[in-house]
Design an enzyme around this catalytic site. Sequence first.
Site, PDB file in Angstrom:
ATOM      1  N   LYS A 264       0.836  -1.200   0.000  1.00  0.00           N
ATOM      2  CA  LYS A 264       0.000   0.000   0.000  1.00  0.00           C
ATOM      3  C   LYS A 264       0.865   1.242   0.000  1.00  0.00           C
ATOM      4  O   LYS A 264       1.892   1.274   0.684  1.00  0.00           O
ATOM      5  CB  LYS A 264      -0.893   0.010   1.251  1.00  0.00           C
ATOM      6  CG  LYS A 264      -1.956   1.095   1.227  1.00  0.00           C
ATOM      7  CD  LYS A 264      -3.024   0.839   2.278  1.00  0.00           C
ATOM      8  CE  LYS A 264      -2.591   1.269   3.656  1.00  0.00           C
ATOM      9  NZ  LYS A 264      -3.601   0.894   4.677  1.00  0.00           N
TER      10      LYS A 264
ATOM     11  N   GLU B 122      -8.276   3.794  -0.243  1.00  0.00           N
ATOM     12  CA  GLU B 122      -8.594   3.803   1.186  1.00  0.00           C
ATOM     13  C   GLU B 122      -8.795   5.224   1.678  1.00  0.00           C
ATOM     14  O   GLU B 122      -8.056   6.134   1.291  1.00  0.00           O
ATOM     15  CB  GLU B 122      -7.432   3.131   1.926  1.00  0.00           C
ATOM     16  CG  GLU B 122      -7.566   3.090   3.432  1.00  0.00           C
ATOM     17  CD  GLU B 122      -6.480   2.219   4.076  1.00  0.00           C
ATOM     18  OE1 GLU B 122      -5.995   1.271   3.415  1.00  0.00           O
ATOM     19  OE2 GLU B 122      -6.121   2.491   5.230  1.00  0.00           O
TER      20      GLU B 122
ATOM     21  N   ASP C 129      -3.944   4.923  -0.523  1.00  0.00           N
ATOM     22  CA  ASP C 129      -4.557   5.417   0.723  1.00  0.00           C
ATOM     23  C   ASP C 129      -4.438   6.933   0.767  1.00  0.00           C
ATOM     24  O   ASP C 129      -3.333   7.467   0.813  1.00  0.00           O
ATOM     25  CB  ASP C 129      -3.811   4.776   1.910  1.00  0.00           C
ATOM     26  CG  ASP C 129      -4.394   5.163   3.256  1.00  0.00           C
ATOM     27  OD1 ASP C 129      -5.328   5.985   3.298  1.00  0.00           O
ATOM     28  OD2 ASP C 129      -3.909   4.626   4.273  1.00  0.00           O
TER      29      ASP C 129
ATOM     30  N   GLU D 289     -10.479   2.740   9.593  1.00  0.00           N
ATOM     31  CA  GLU D 289      -9.573   2.954  10.723  1.00  0.00           C
ATOM     32  C   GLU D 289     -10.053   4.094  11.610  1.00  0.00           C
ATOM     33  O   GLU D 289      -9.707   4.153  12.784  1.00  0.00           O
ATOM     34  CB  GLU D 289      -8.129   3.181  10.258  1.00  0.00           C
ATOM     35  CG  GLU D 289      -7.852   4.530   9.645  1.00  0.00           C
ATOM     36  CD  GLU D 289      -6.422   4.647   9.115  1.00  0.00           C
ATOM     37  OE1 GLU D 289      -6.071   3.837   8.237  1.00  0.00           O
ATOM     38  OE2 GLU D 289      -5.670   5.525   9.552  1.00  0.00           O
TER      39      GLU D 289
ATOM     40  N   ASP E 242     -10.494  -1.157  13.334  1.00  0.00           N
ATOM     41  CA  ASP E 242      -9.341  -0.833  14.171  1.00  0.00           C
ATOM     42  C   ASP E 242      -9.615  -1.413  15.556  1.00  0.00           C
ATOM     43  O   ASP E 242     -10.730  -1.291  16.079  1.00  0.00           O
ATOM     44  CB  ASP E 242      -9.153   0.684  14.242  1.00  0.00           C
ATOM     45  CG  ASP E 242      -7.929   1.073  15.033  1.00  0.00           C
ATOM     46  OD1 ASP E 242      -6.936   1.484  14.420  1.00  0.00           O
ATOM     47  OD2 ASP E 242      -7.960   0.966  16.283  1.00  0.00           O
TER      48      ASP E 242
ATOM     49  N   LYS F 239       0.786   5.726   0.145  1.00  0.00           N
ATOM     50  CA  LYS F 239       0.026   6.914   0.502  1.00  0.00           C
ATOM     51  C   LYS F 239      -0.078   7.834  -0.707  1.00  0.00           C
ATOM     52  O   LYS F 239       0.901   8.010  -1.440  1.00  0.00           O
ATOM     53  CB  LYS F 239       0.719   7.639   1.650  1.00  0.00           C
ATOM     54  CG  LYS F 239       0.885   6.777   2.892  1.00  0.00           C
ATOM     55  CD  LYS F 239      -0.452   6.446   3.531  1.00  0.00           C
ATOM     56  CE  LYS F 239      -0.294   5.642   4.802  1.00  0.00           C
ATOM     57  NZ  LYS F 239      -1.592   5.443   5.502  1.00  0.00           N
TER      58      LYS F 239
ATOM     59  N   HIS G 232      -7.098  -2.428  10.038  1.00  0.00           N
ATOM     60  CA  HIS G 232      -6.073  -1.399  10.065  1.00  0.00           C
ATOM     61  C   HIS G 232      -4.990  -1.818  11.061  1.00  0.00           C
ATOM     62  O   HIS G 232      -5.294  -2.237  12.171  1.00  0.00           O
ATOM     63  CB  HIS G 232      -6.703  -0.078  10.519  1.00  0.00           C
ATOM     64  CG  HIS G 232      -5.692   0.985  10.851  1.00  0.00           C
ATOM     65  ND1 HIS G 232      -5.605   1.563  12.100  1.00  0.00           N
ATOM     66  CD2 HIS G 232      -4.740   1.561  10.093  1.00  0.00           C
ATOM     67  CE1 HIS G 232      -4.630   2.469  12.092  1.00  0.00           C
ATOM     68  NE2 HIS G 232      -4.093   2.488  10.902  1.00  0.00           N
TER      69      HIS G 232
END
Lengths: 443, 443
Positions: free
Chosen positions: B227, B283, B257, B310, B333, B229, B360
Amino acid sequence: MSHPSQASGGTAVISGTETADIRFPTSRFLDGSDAMNPDPDYSAATVILSTTQPGLEGHGLAFTLGRGTDLVVAAIEALLPTVTGRSLDGIENDMAGFWRSLVGESQMRWLGPEKGVTHMATAAIVNAVWDLLAKRAGKPLWRYLADMPPEQIVRAIDFRHISDALPPELALEILQRNLPDKPARIARLAAEGHAAYTTSAGWLGYPDEKIRALASAAVADGWNAIKMKVGASLADDLRRCAVLREVLGPDRLLMIDANQVWEVDQAIGWVKALQPFDPYWIEEPVSPDDILGHARIRNAVSPVRVATGEHCHNRIMFKQFLQAGSIDVAQIDACRLGGVNEVLAVLLLAAAFDTPVCPHAGGVGLCEYVQHLSFFDAACVAAGPEGRMIEHAGHLHEHFVDPIRIHNGRYLAPQLPGFSVEMKAESRTAYAFPNGSAWKDHA
Amino acid sequence: MSHPSQASGGTAVISGTETADIRFPTSRFLDGSDAMNPDPDYSAATVILSTTQPGLEGHGLAFTLGRGTDLVVAAIEALLPTVTGRSLDGIENDMAGFWRSLVGESQMRWLGPEKGVTHMATAAIVNAVWDLLAKRAGKPLWRYLADMPPEQIVRAIDFRHISDALPPELALEILQRNLPDKPARIARLAAEGHAAYTTSAGWLGYPDEKIRALASAAVADGWNAIKMKVGASLADDLRRCAVLREVLGPDRLLMIDANQVWEVDQAIGWVKALQPFDPYWIEEPVSPDDILGHARIRNAVSPVRVATGEHCHNRIMFKQFLQAGSIDVAQIDACRLGGVNEVLAVLLLAAAFDTPVCPHAGGVGLCEYVQHLSFFDAACVAAGPEGRMIEHAGHLHEHFVDPIRIHNGRYLAPQLPGFSVEMKAESRTAYAFPNGSAWKDHA
């Protein structure tokens, strides 16, 4: 900055802060009791911002129910470094940026975001800053807001995460279309006050005869709308609704409030059972987070209206309650939302969806707060007065320097400069928790 | 109570508590940086519950980002009177009632309800209690849960405000239909571990070459899903996606994400621009509260999946994300939700809506926590392994007594009794804020 208040304020800077944990032992008398909150001690996490301008102080508070008030005080203290040292001119020139610096604090944001303890603390601080700005301008907050040009109001709003429903252009358009009427609206508000309803008669912990006596007194005092708490026992609710409807007669409004205790299907059945008493709205039937549940209930119990919002924690939740057609009435809270900036966003969202705003009040300080928000809404935002009422409860106003004034079931326009939540010094001392005299004597 | 662990536990009572504010100075290296969180210091509000049974201690934590951790510690301390003095037998016999006594604390409930600082504190305490119960039973938490009869799991869940989507009967049915497969599933999990993906390569603050090197190393280590960002700059994202897709090849998964930074329409446009790199999911495209916004995005960016959770603060929000068709992946989460009890509710809700749960993790302690939740999900709740992966990040595991074990891009089954978030005593000392050596030396 073209605002006329500017000249008098000069370069005032926020230079000192003071916080306090103030609690009133209301649970001793069951004031405020409902199906979810059996024993509240109405309380406030308070903040006072002092400035370099002698005598200029801003007061803010977040309303709480007793235990945990210290957490909100601690959150206020954690956020205060974000405002200390800032000039009022700088804040007034970038109100949205100022607000976002609080909700976007890069490490504390994780603790929300924009909800719970940290958001309530944000509200107390943000409202104290607006109190400062209004006092510096020499105006009650609602007039300070109403005198702002529409562009300036729009600049005070953080549109993040709501621009799909309320782009800035639409917010501006709503404010501009009401401009021609604004002077007449303000004059009427100053002369006639603002519509209201009272919750003081119908607390769940009160016996029937106390409810009858209080409701009769309220009607005699000019109230045309009364709210009662429901949801603990259907048999009790049927009996108490009958008492209130009898006292109110067929034309005055009866609102009912379940404080979140039901499941979705249970809410539908219960409200239908109370429908013979013609309730005007059902408030908080289920979880305050359940946008889709409220939509189902609203669909099923019409023409009974659905109201919620006192626990609606931010503009993004209100956006969805409106988008999903979940509510007939938006009940903003002055310190559950992140203070005036976010309230402005929700007032405009509600206007965009043609939904009246009836703020949550009662507790301690909430009536003092929200009157300003409703008077501004009436002056500048809402299409008209239809369905807009301010909640009223008769408790604890004596602790404020500038308490609400009620006449004939209406709020009179606030007149003193500021946001009206400055607590009297002697009350702050007596009800300080745990060392004030009100608590020490009961230890 | 028929649980076999009972005999060994006897009448243990929660007799002592210890809390701490533990912070790791991760912001010095930009580990964990993303578009919304530029400078996190991975931290934890921790709680240790001691009991009258010698050596039996429960450990819980709530993950935070640095400033404000003290608020969560204070909230834990405010809630601890609710658990101190209770017997483990009493709690184990009424897990749902125990949980509700925390989230329903009659005055503190106002500060949420069930969200923000107080809910995170609830999670730390609740998880510490489950750690106690699992340790008393001599089992890792996931096995302790998996060995419970379905009726007992259902009794641990508070169905308040979700019974319209997940009535207890449906929860029971889901658990019962997986019973025949349970032994084979447990054996497979013990032998093969659980699928996972890694986030360690793609932090926003890392330069391209660091990302390339880390991703190449991850692929060499057996990772099949990475993943990264996104959301700060589209040009950067296009370039970085190209780097990662090149390293991953066409068949491994690339997740992206945005950590909530976009508006709804902006999210749609941005994801479409990145679609050539075949992202598996997007995400947190917008506000974590925006159920309806996620639904619009999901509709527009398919076949890219939409993932969030999350910051999804309780079961009522997850219920709606599922009801509205907003998500393809539910990212629970372990300490944003109110601990194991509420996680169980969400695992079963997700199963009812045929939606895979990919917890998460990362931060500090989250990988240790969520492995148990995913292993239990795989053993007893989920229809199958399709699409279920545990997040992984390589930071800070060395501070735990029973750290995660990764082999060939998969989590190995936790084996020691408990919930695996007991921090080493020396780490607790060194990273205590503000007086531990890690902080004092940087004052």
